[in-house]
Design a protein around this motif. Structure first.
Motif, PDB file in Angstrom:
ATOM      1  N   ASP A 470       0.832  -1.202   0.000  1.00 24.21           N
ATOM      2  CA  ASP A 470       0.000   0.000   0.000  1.00 24.21           C
ATOM      3  C   ASP A 470       0.873   1.260   0.000  1.00 24.21           C
ATOM      4  OD1 ASP A 470      -1.984  -1.815   0.215  1.00 24.21           O
ATOM      5  OD2 ASP A 470      -2.693  -1.176   2.188  1.00 24.21           O
ATOM      6  N   ILE A 471       0.374   2.293  -0.662  1.00 23.79           N
ATOM      7  CA  ILE A 471       0.958   3.632  -0.589  1.00 23.79           C
ATOM      8  C   ILE A 471       0.171   4.422   0.441  1.00 23.79           C
ATOM      9  CG2 ILE A 471       1.417   5.785  -1.819  1.00 23.79           C
ATOM     10  CD1 ILE A 471       3.162   3.602  -2.843  1.00 23.79           C
ATOM     11  N   ILE A 472       0.851   4.967   1.443  1.00 24.02           N
ATOM     12  CA  ILE A 472       0.220   5.797   2.459  1.00 24.02           C
ATOM     13  C   ILE A 472       0.620   7.249   2.209  1.00 24.02           C
ATOM     14  CG2 ILE A 472      -0.112   6.212   4.912  1.00 24.02           C
ATOM     15  CD1 ILE A 472      -0.998   3.453   4.040  1.00 24.02           C
ATOM     16  N   VAL A 515       1.018  -5.014  -7.253  1.00 26.45           N
ATOM     17  CA  VAL A 515       2.244  -4.925  -8.047  1.00 26.45           C
ATOM     18  C   VAL A 515       3.324  -5.775  -7.401  1.00 26.45           C
ATOM     19  CG1 VAL A 515       1.733  -2.626  -8.950  1.00 26.45           C
ATOM     20  CG2 VAL A 515       2.963  -2.862  -6.789  1.00 26.45           C
ATOM     21  N   ALA A 516       4.388  -6.014  -8.153  1.00 25.47           N
ATOM     22  CA  ALA A 516       5.504  -6.802  -7.644  1.00 25.47           C
ATOM     23  C   ALA A 516       6.368  -5.958  -6.709  1.00 25.47           C
ATOM     24  CB  ALA A 516       6.351  -7.309  -8.812  1.00 25.47           C
ATOM     25  N   LYS A 517       7.150  -6.644  -5.890  1.00 22.11           N
ATOM     26  CA  LYS A 517       8.082  -5.962  -5.009  1.00 22.11           C
ATOM     27  C   LYS A 517       9.117  -5.218  -5.852  1.00 22.11           C
ATOM     28  CE  LYS A 517      11.553  -6.823  -1.453  1.00 22.11           C
ATOM     29  NZ  LYS A 517      12.208  -7.870  -0.609  1.00 22.11           N
ATOM     30  N   SER A 518       9.182  -3.898  -5.672  1.00 20.43           N
ATOM     31  CA  SER A 518      10.101  -3.102  -6.476  1.00 20.43           C
ATOM     32  C   SER A 518      10.089  -1.665  -5.969  1.00 20.43           C
ATOM     33  CB  SER A 518       9.685  -3.145  -7.958  1.00 20.43           C
ATOM     34  OG  SER A 518      10.646  -2.483  -8.759  1.00 20.43           O
ATOM     35  N   ILE A 519      10.840  -0.813  -6.654  1.00 21.15           N
ATOM     36  CA  ILE A 519      10.885   0.616  -6.366  1.00 21.15           C
ATOM     37  C   ILE A 519       9.856   1.345  -7.233  1.00 21.15           C
ATOM     38  CG2 ILE A 519      12.312   2.703  -6.472  1.00 21.15           C
ATOM     39  CD1 ILE A 519      14.731   0.940  -5.952  1.00 21.15           C
ATOM     40  N   TYR A 520       9.109   2.253  -6.617  1.00 21.01           N
ATOM     41  CA  TYR A 520       8.110   3.042  -7.333  1.00 21.01           C
ATOM     42  C   TYR A 520       8.256   4.511  -6.932  1.00 21.01           C
ATOM     43  CZ  TYR A 520       6.155  -1.515  -8.370  1.00 21.01           C
ATOM     44  OH  TYR A 520       5.989  -2.808  -8.804  1.00 21.01           O
ATOM     45  N   PHE A 521       7.633   5.380  -7.717  1.00 21.47           N
ATOM     46  CA  PHE A 521       7.745   6.815  -7.481  1.00 21.47           C
ATOM     47  C   PHE A 521       6.353   7.420  -7.344  1.00 21.47           C
ATOM     48  CE2 PHE A 521      11.508   5.443  -9.702  1.00 21.47           C
ATOM     49  CZ  PHE A 521      12.529   6.045  -9.000  1.00 21.47           C
ATOM     50  N   VAL A 522       6.182   8.237  -6.301  1.00 25.18           N
ATOM     51  CA  VAL A 522       4.903   8.884  -6.025  1.00 25.18           C
ATOM     52  C   VAL A 522       5.068  10.389  -6.232  1.00 25.18           C
ATOM     53  CG1 VAL A 522       3.085   9.240  -4.331  1.00 25.18           C
ATOM     54  CG2 VAL A 522       4.385   7.109  -4.321  1.00 25.18           C
ATOM     55  N   LYS A 523       4.161  10.987  -6.993  1.00 26.94           N
ATOM     56  CA  LYS A 523       4.227  12.425  -7.264  1.00 26.94           C
ATOM     57  C   LYS A 523       2.912  13.070  -6.881  1.00 26.94           C
ATOM     58  CE  LYS A 523       4.141  14.109 -11.534  1.00 26.94           C
ATOM     59  NZ  LYS A 523       4.588  14.517 -12.885  1.00 26.94           N
ATOM     60  N   VAL A 532       4.294  19.351  -5.875  1.00 26.53           N
ATOM     61  CA  VAL A 532       4.303  19.475  -4.421  1.00 26.53           C
ATOM     62  C   VAL A 532       5.370  18.566  -3.819  1.00 26.53           C
ATOM     63  CG1 VAL A 532       2.957  19.124  -2.300  1.00 26.53           C
ATOM     64  CG2 VAL A 532       1.865  20.087  -4.348  1.00 26.53           C
ATOM     65  N   GLN A 533       5.435  17.315  -4.288  1.00 20.15           N
ATOM     66  CA  GLN A 533       6.417  16.386  -3.750  1.00 20.15           C
ATOM     67  C   GLN A 533       6.597  15.217  -4.695  1.00 20.15           C
ATOM     68  OE1 GLN A 533       5.519  14.750   0.094  1.00 20.15           O
ATOM     69  NE2 GLN A 533       7.453  13.661   0.297  1.00 20.15           N
ATOM     70  N   VAL A 534       7.825  14.693  -4.750  1.00 21.37           N
ATOM     71  CA  VAL A 534       8.116  13.416  -5.398  1.00 21.37           C
ATOM     72  C   VAL A 534       8.798  12.540  -4.354  1.00 21.37           C
ATOM     73  CG1 VAL A 534       9.430  12.213  -7.170  1.00 21.37           C
ATOM     74  CG2 VAL A 534       8.343  14.385  -7.707  1.00 21.37           C
ATOM     75  N   GLN A 535       8.306  11.299  -4.197  1.00 24.31           N
ATOM     76  CA  GLN A 535       8.837  10.414  -3.169  1.00 24.31           C
ATOM     77  C   GLN A 535       9.078   9.028  -3.751  1.00 24.31           C
ATOM     78  OE1 GLN A 535       9.534  11.130   0.199  1.00 24.31           O
ATOM     79  NE2 GLN A 535      10.487   9.121   0.085  1.00 24.31           N
ATOM     80  N   LYS A 536      10.269   8.479  -3.513  1.00 22.10           N
ATOM     81  CA  LYS A 536      10.563   7.101  -3.907  1.00 22.10           C
ATOM     82  C   LYS A 536      10.155   6.170  -2.780  1.00 22.10           C
ATOM     83  CE  LYS A 536      14.813   5.577  -3.787  1.00 22.10           C
ATOM     84  NZ  LYS A 536      16.232   5.374  -4.121  1.00 22.10           N
ATOM     85  N   VAL A 537       9.464   5.065  -3.111  1.00 24.82           N
ATOM     86  CA  VAL A 537       9.028   4.095  -2.109  1.00 24.82           C
ATOM     87  C   VAL A 537       9.370   2.695  -2.603  1.00 24.82           C
ATOM     88  CG1 VAL A 537       7.152   5.547  -1.250  1.00 24.82           C
ATOM     89  CG2 VAL A 537       6.711   3.907  -3.084  1.00 24.82           C
ATOM     90  N   ILE A 538       9.445   1.760  -1.671  1.00 20.62           N
ATOM     91  CA  ILE A 538       9.685   0.355  -2.003  1.00 20.62           C
ATOM     92  C   ILE A 538       8.486  -0.445  -1.511  1.00 20.62           C
ATOM     93  CG2 ILE A 538      11.156  -1.659  -1.687  1.00 20.62           C
ATOM     94  CD1 ILE A 538      13.490   0.219  -1.218  1.00 20.62           C
ATOM     95  N   LEU A 539       7.741  -1.028  -2.453  1.00 20.31           N
ATOM     96  CA  LEU A 539       6.599  -1.856  -2.104  1.00 20.31           C
ATOM     97  C   LEU A 539       7.063  -3.295  -1.956  1.00 20.31           C
ATOM     98  CD1 LEU A 539       3.791  -0.432  -4.405  1.00 20.31           C
ATOM     99  CD2 LEU A 539       4.318   0.160  -2.052  1.00 20.31           C
TER     100      LEU A 539
END
Length: 541
Positions: A470-472, A515-523, A532-539
Motif C-alpha cells: 500500500d501507498i500511504i 504490483v511486484a516488489k520493487s521501487i516506485y515513485f509517487v508524485k 508538491v512532492q516526489v517520493q521514492k518508495v519500495i513496495l
C-alpha cells in the motif's frame, strides 16, 4: 506387516486388530459401530491417494503410531465415530489437514501436530476433543474447533502453544474456535511443562465470528521477542529513559486474541488470563501488587499504541485486577470485563498484564509542523490519554540534533485532546521541532522529530511511504484544496492517477496496489499542475 487397502476391494471391519507396521489406506475403509486397532510402536495410519474413512455410528479407530493424512481429502466422509491416539510421542499430520469428528488423546507423552487439524466435525459440528492426560503440541500449526458449543475435556492434559512465531504479526501456534453466533464461555486449556495456563473467553454478543487465541511466555529479557507491530513499551510515569523501555512493569507472557470480524461489527468478550509466578520479574512496581490487562491497537500505520487502563472506558477495574504472584500459578478469577474486539483497523490484539499503578501509555497519536507564508510555523499535535501529564515543552533545532526550548503548553485533556503552538520567529530554511512531554512527577518522554522547509512553504505538510503493498499519503493543510497523486514504476508507466480532495487539517489516504516488489515513485501536484512532492518508495510482497 503392512496392510494395503485399495479400491475396488472394500472392507467391513467388525472388530479388527492390526499389528506391526500399520495401515496404508488408498481406498475406502468402512467402519460400522466397531473398532479398528492399529497396534505397535510403528502402528501408523497412513492415507494416500483417495484414501478415506467412512465411519458409521460409534465406530472407533485406535492408532498407536502416527496419523499421516497424505490423501486428497480431509480424512473422513462422514461425522461419526472416534479416533483414539494412543501412542506415546507421536505425530498428527501428513501433507493434508484432517478434520476429525471425535478425537481423544490417550496415554503419556506428547502428541505433536505436523499440519493443521480440525476437531468437531465437518457438517454436524457436534464432535468432541478430549485431551485426557496428554500434551497436544501445536508446533506452529492451528487447531480449529468446529463445534461452537464444545467443552474441551481434560484430566491433566493441555495444549502447548509456546513455540509459535513470537515476532510474527499473527502467531502460528494457535487455537481457532469457530464459535459463529453462539454466545457463552469457552476455555482453551493451554499449558506448558505440565503447568496449566488456560485462557477463557465469554462471548456476550451474537456477532458471527471465529475467535483465534494463543499465548506464549517471553523467552528472553524485557518481554522479548516482541511482536513486530508492537513498537513501544515505554512507561513515562516511571521516570525511565527510552533505552529502558519499561518492560520491568509487565508480566513476561504475551496473549494473542483475534476475531474474524471488523471493528464495525466487533465481538464482545470478557477475557480471563493465567500466568506462572516465575513470569513476574517486575522491578518497577510491587511484584505483589495488582496487574491490569492492556492490549495494543492499530488505527492506522502511524496511529497505534497501548489502550491505557487508566483512561475510560478501559479502566483498570474493567480490565481486571490480576494478583501479583511470584510462585506457583496465578489462577484467581480476574476478568477484563466486556471488551469489544477488534479495536481499530487491525484485527489482531496483543495483550499483556501490566502493573496497574504504572500502565503502558498510548503514544502521541500525531505531531505535525506546518510552515506559514509569513515564515512562521504552526505546530499541531493530538493525544489519546494524558493521565498524570503536566505540560508539553516545545523545542526547536536548526540541525535536528541540538534543541532549545521555545515555549510551553499545559496539559489539559486527561482523556486526550488536540493542541497547537505557533513559532512566530521569522524562519528560513529547515527547522526541526520536538515535544518534551512532562509528567507531574517530573518524568518525561520525547516525541518524534518533525521538520518543515520554509523555502518551499506552500501551507502543505506531506508524508508519503510504503506499507506492504500500500501507498500511504498523509497530508496536513491549512486550507481545503485539490491535489492529484500519481504512482509510476521504474519505466515511467503510470500505475495510479487519482484526484485528492484535501480538507483543512490532517488527511490520510491509503492506496493498495497489486504490483511486484520493487521501487516506485509517487508524485503530488496541486490544482495548477505545480509539483508538491516526489517520493521514492519500495513496495514489498
Amino acid at each position: 506387516m503392512k496392510t494395503s487397502l485399495t479400491k475396488p476391494i472394500l472392507f467391513l471391519f467388525i472388530s479388527s486388530r492390526i499389528v506391526a507396521q500399520g495401515v496404508v489406506n488408498t481406498g475406502t475403509i468402512y467402519s460400522n459401530a466397531a473398532y479398528i486397532h492399529i497396534d505397535g510402536t510403528t502402528g501408523h495410519y497412513k492415507s494416500t491417494g483417495s484414501g478415506i474413512i467412512r465411519p458409521v455410528g460409534n465406530a472407533s479407530l485406535i492408532v498407536e503410531g502416527n496419523w499421516i493424512n497424505n490423501s486428497t481429502n480431509t480424512g473422513f466422509s462422514a461425522d461419526a465415530g472416534t479416533v483414539y491416539m494412543d501412542g506415546i510421542n507421536v505425530n498428527i499430520g501428513g501433507t493434508q489437514p484432517t478434520t476429525f469428528y471425535n478425537l481423544t488423546l490417550r496415554n503419556a507423552g506428547v502428541k505433536t501436530m505436523t499440519n493443521n487439524i480440525s476437531v468437531g466435525g465437518m457438517t454436524t459440528l457436534t464432535g468432541t476433543l478430549d485431551l485426557t492426560n496428554t500434551e497436544l503440541n501445536l508446533n506452529q500449526y492451528t487447531l480449529t474447533i468446529t463445534n461452537p458449543n464444545m467443552t474441551i475435556a481434560r484430566t491433566t492434559g493441555y495444549i502447548n502453544s509456546e513455540n509459535g512465531c513470537g515476532t510474527c504479526n499473527v502467531w502460528s501456534s494457535a487455537v481457532t474456535w469457530s464459535i459463529g453466533t453462539a454466545i457463552g464461555t469457552r476455555t482453551v486449556p493451554f499449558g506448558t511443562s505440565a503447568t496449566y495456563l488456560p485462557v477463557t473467553f465469554n462471548k456476550t454478543n451474537a456477532v458471527n465470528s471465529n475467535i483465534t487465541v494463543s499465548t506464549r511466555s517471553a523467552t528472553a529479557a524485557n518481554n522479548t521477542p516482541i511482536p513486530s507491530t508492537v513498537t513501544a513499551m515505554n512507561v513515562p510515569a516511571m521516570s525511565v529513559s527510552q533505552t529502558n523501555d519499561g518492560t520491568n512493569t509487565v508480566i513476561d507472557r504475551w496473549w494473542y486474541i483475534t476475531p474474524s470480524t471488523t471493528s464495525s461489527t466487533p465481538v464482545q468478550l470478557d477475557l480471563n488470563f493465567t500466568y506462572r509466578g516465575g513470569e513476574n520479574t517486575c522491578t518497577g512496581c510491587p511484584q505483589t501488587g495488582n496487574f491490569g490487562a492492556q492490549y495494543w491497537v492499530e488505527y492506522s500505520a502511524t496511529n497505534k499504541g497501548w489502550l491505557n487502563c487508566s483512561a475510560p472506558p478501559w479502566t483498570c477495574s474493567t480490565l481486571g485486577t490480576w494478583p501479583g504472584v511470584t510462585a506457583g500459578t496465578q489462577n484467581a478469577t480476574s476478568t477484563t470485563g466486556a471488551v469489544n474486539l477488534p479495536e481499530g483497523g487491525n484485527p489482531t490484539s496483543y495483550w499483556v498484564l501490566s502493573c496497574s499503578a504504572k500502565p503502558l501509555p498510548i503514544e502521541l497519536t500525531n505531531f505535525n509542523a506546518i510552515c506559514q507564508n509569513n515564515g512562521t510555523a504552526l505546530l499541531k499535535w493530538t493525544t489519546a490519554s494524558e493521565v498524570n501529564a503536566l505540560k508539553f515543552e516545545v523545542q526547536k533545532s536548526n540541525n535536528g540534533i541540538d534543541f532549545t526550548t521555545i515555549g510551553f503548553v499545559n496539559a489539559q485533556y486527561p482523556l486526550g485532546g488536540s493542541y497547537s503552538y505557533t513559532d512566530d520567529t521569522k524562519n528560513s530554511g529547515i527547522a526541526y521541532y520536538r515535544l518534551k512531554m512532562i509528567d507531574k512527577d517530573g518524568s518525561f518522554k520525547f516525541s518524534k522529530i518533525v521538520d518543515t522547509d520554509f523555502n518551499k512553504c506552500n501551507n502543505i505538510r506531506t508524508q508519503i511511504y510504503a506499507y506492504g503493498k500500500d501507498i500511504i499519503a498523509q497530508i496536513t493543510s491549512e486550507t481545503s484544496q485539490s491535489l492529484r497523486i500519481y504512482v509510476y514504476d521504474a519505466l515511467g508507466r503510470i500505475l495510479l492517477d487519482k484526484p485528492l480532495e484535501i480538507s483543512e487539517g490532517s488527511n490520510s489516504f491509503q492506496f493498495p496496489l497489486d504490483v511486484a516488489k520493487s521501487i516506485y515513485f509517487v508524485k503530488l501536484v496541486d490544482n495548477k499542475g505545480n509539483l508538491v512532492q516526489v517520493q521514492k518508495v519500495i513496495l514489498t510482497e
